[in-house]
Design an enzyme around this catalytic site. Structure first.
Site, PDB file in Angstrom:
ATOM      1  N   ASP A   1      -7.961  -2.421  -7.517  1.00  0.00           N
ATOM      2  CA  ASP A   1      -7.791  -2.756  -5.984  1.00  0.00           C
ATOM      3  C   ASP A   1      -9.081  -2.034  -5.197  1.00  0.00           C
ATOM      4  OD1 ASP A   1      -6.010  -0.271  -4.306  1.00  0.00           O
ATOM      5  OD2 ASP A   1      -5.002  -2.084  -4.466  1.00  0.00           O
TER       6      ASP A   1
ATOM      7  N   SER B   1       0.488  -1.580  -0.329  1.00  0.00           N
ATOM      8  CA  SER B   1       0.119   0.002   0.068  1.00  0.00           C
ATOM      9  C   SER B   1       0.815   1.410  -0.015  1.00  0.00           C
ATOM     10  CB  SER B   1      -1.061  -0.033   1.411  1.00  0.00           C
ATOM     11  OG  SER B   1      -1.687   1.448   0.565  1.00  0.00           O
TER      12      SER B   1
ATOM     13  N   HIS C   1      -6.749  -6.377  -1.183  1.00  0.00           N
ATOM     14  CA  HIS C   1      -5.574  -4.634  -1.209  1.00  0.00           C
ATOM     15  C   HIS C   1      -4.442  -5.733   0.030  1.00  0.00           C
ATOM     16  CE1 HIS C   1      -3.746  -0.724  -1.656  1.00  0.00           C
ATOM     17  NE2 HIS C   1      -3.852  -0.587  -0.101  1.00  0.00           N
TER      18      HIS C   1
END
Length: 411
Positions: free
Chosen positions: A281, A185, A349
């Protein structure tokens, strides 16, 4: 690859959103007392060079030592956790675990790519594995501060990165033979901005980089606004990050702040690079394609949490977003013999730190290859892995990890 070779088992997973924890086979699960818990290490001398978190606390990392054949190999993993792009949000963040090591857990679970279990992480289980704690709010790029009569906020991400590396070098990192810089991330975005610097700091090592869910697109939202672009421009200005972005990238663009986006920075990275990302995502759907400002009536609320609720027009927009991501990645990766990718169609994610998505019997696969196998083959040169999944809904081997809400602080 070392360890077990896990074949594709043909599991079929429906695309109804799973909001609870996935149930794993018993041999892949871990009770609390079986989990690898790694203590925090504070960088004691960091404040001497102004390398401090948003609130002024010392930066930190978690190190689990390697052994055997992996004793001279190193894997560094940037922690994720979103960003702050204005004084108010950074002040709030400074009073949370995302801006202060004093408020963080002092032990971290190492799983997935950080696991020390040979069956669950056959290529990196015995490496020196480090998790870099994230407390600066700008993916380790800032070098500034804000001060008024009542408050001070330190934007020192670049200094934190340098201080952690300086602390690790005499602990064995300087003698590394192999090294992998990774992150998830916001931590995955950090990899784009520090990959080549990491390679320069280890001139005698084989250095490669892996970004997981860090390829944030410079794309229009459903209202035709560049919401994420505005957010990143404000962030770069506030944190003083521009001077730490790639010089060649900045010289190539009229707006050098855009080099904070991976699609512009990636083409100038010289070290071998692996992209691990979902084409759908979850964070990007919620904050880039359909940010709250573009859906004030909440027409996407059901679609974003349960795909069966998406109408035809919404599905078409999701497919268009996927195509835009593929265009941006293939612009750089087409014809490359050193870089790898694993772009699947799972609505998720971050997949490298989660054991269910990294490597278990029913992990996501593309052409019968798990993420762990693809990364291992690429790193060790067995195969230049470039795998792109077919578009939703053809993939039936995903763990769909869409939460009810996706907040900046959770990433």
């Amino acid at each position: 690859m070392m360890g077990l070779s896990l074949a594709h088992y043909g599991y079929s997973v429906s695309f109804t959103v799973v909001v609870v924890l996935l149930l794993l086979p018993r041999f892949c699960s871990a009770d609390d007392d079986e989990r690898l818990m790694v203590p925090m290490t504070l960088v004691r001398d960091a404040d001497d060079v102004g390398a401090v978190c948003l609130d002024g606390s010392l930066p930190a990392y978690h190190l689990h030592r390697g052994s055997g054949a992996g004793a001279t190999n190193w894997l560094l993993q940037f922690e994720g956790g979103g960003w702050c792009n204005d004084v108010d949000s950074c002040l709030i963040r400074a009073g949370t675990r995302r801006g202060s090591t004093t408020l963080m857990n002092k032990q971290e679970v190492f799983s997935g790519i950080l696991s020390n279990n040979v069956s669950l992480n056959p290529d990196f289980y015995n490496w020196n594995r480090v998790k870099l704690r994230y407390c600066d709010g700008a993916s380790f790029t800032g070098d500034s501060q804000f001060r008024n009569e009542s408050s001070v906020i330190y934007f020192r991400g670049q200094r934190i990165w340098d201080a952690i590396i300086t602390d690790l070098l005499p602990k064995g990192l300087a003698d590394a033979s192999k090294a992998l810089l990774s992150g998830c991330s916001a931590g995955g975005l950090s990899v784009f901005h520090h990959c080549d610097d990491f390679s320069r700091k280890l001139p005698n090592a084989t250095v490669k980089c892996l970004s997981d869910a860090g390829f944030f697109l410079d794309a229009k939202d459903i209202s035709s606004n560049y919401t994420m672009r505005t957010f990143y421009e404000d962030l770069v200005t506030l944190h003083g990050s521009e001077k730490n972005l790639n010089e060649d990238c900045k010289a190539s663009l009229a707006n050098p702040k855009l080099c904070f986006f991976p699609q512009y920075a990636l083409r100038y990275i010289t070290a071998p690079f692996f992209l691990l990302n979902s084409a759908y995502d979850v964070y990007q759907i919620n904050h880039i394609l359909v940010p709250p400002s573009a859906d004030v009536q909440g027409l996407w609320n059901n679609c974003k949490t349960q795909l069966s609720e998406c109408n035809t027009a919404q599905i078409n927009l999701l497919q268009g977003f996927r195509r835009e991501m593929l265009r941006a990645t293939l612009f750089v990766y087409r014809g490359s013999s050193r870089d790898g990718m694993f772009i699947n169609s799972c609505f998720s994610h971050c997949q490298s730190e989660l054991q269910p998505t990294w490597l278990t019997l029913d992990s996501p696969t593309i052409h019968n290859k798990t993420i762990a196998e693809a990364v291992g083959d690429w790193y060790f040169g067995m195969n230049v892995t470039k795998l792109i999944d077919c578009p939703y809904p053809c993939d039936r081997h995903c763990h769909n990890l869409i939460p009810q809400t996706v907040q900046n602080d959770d990433l």
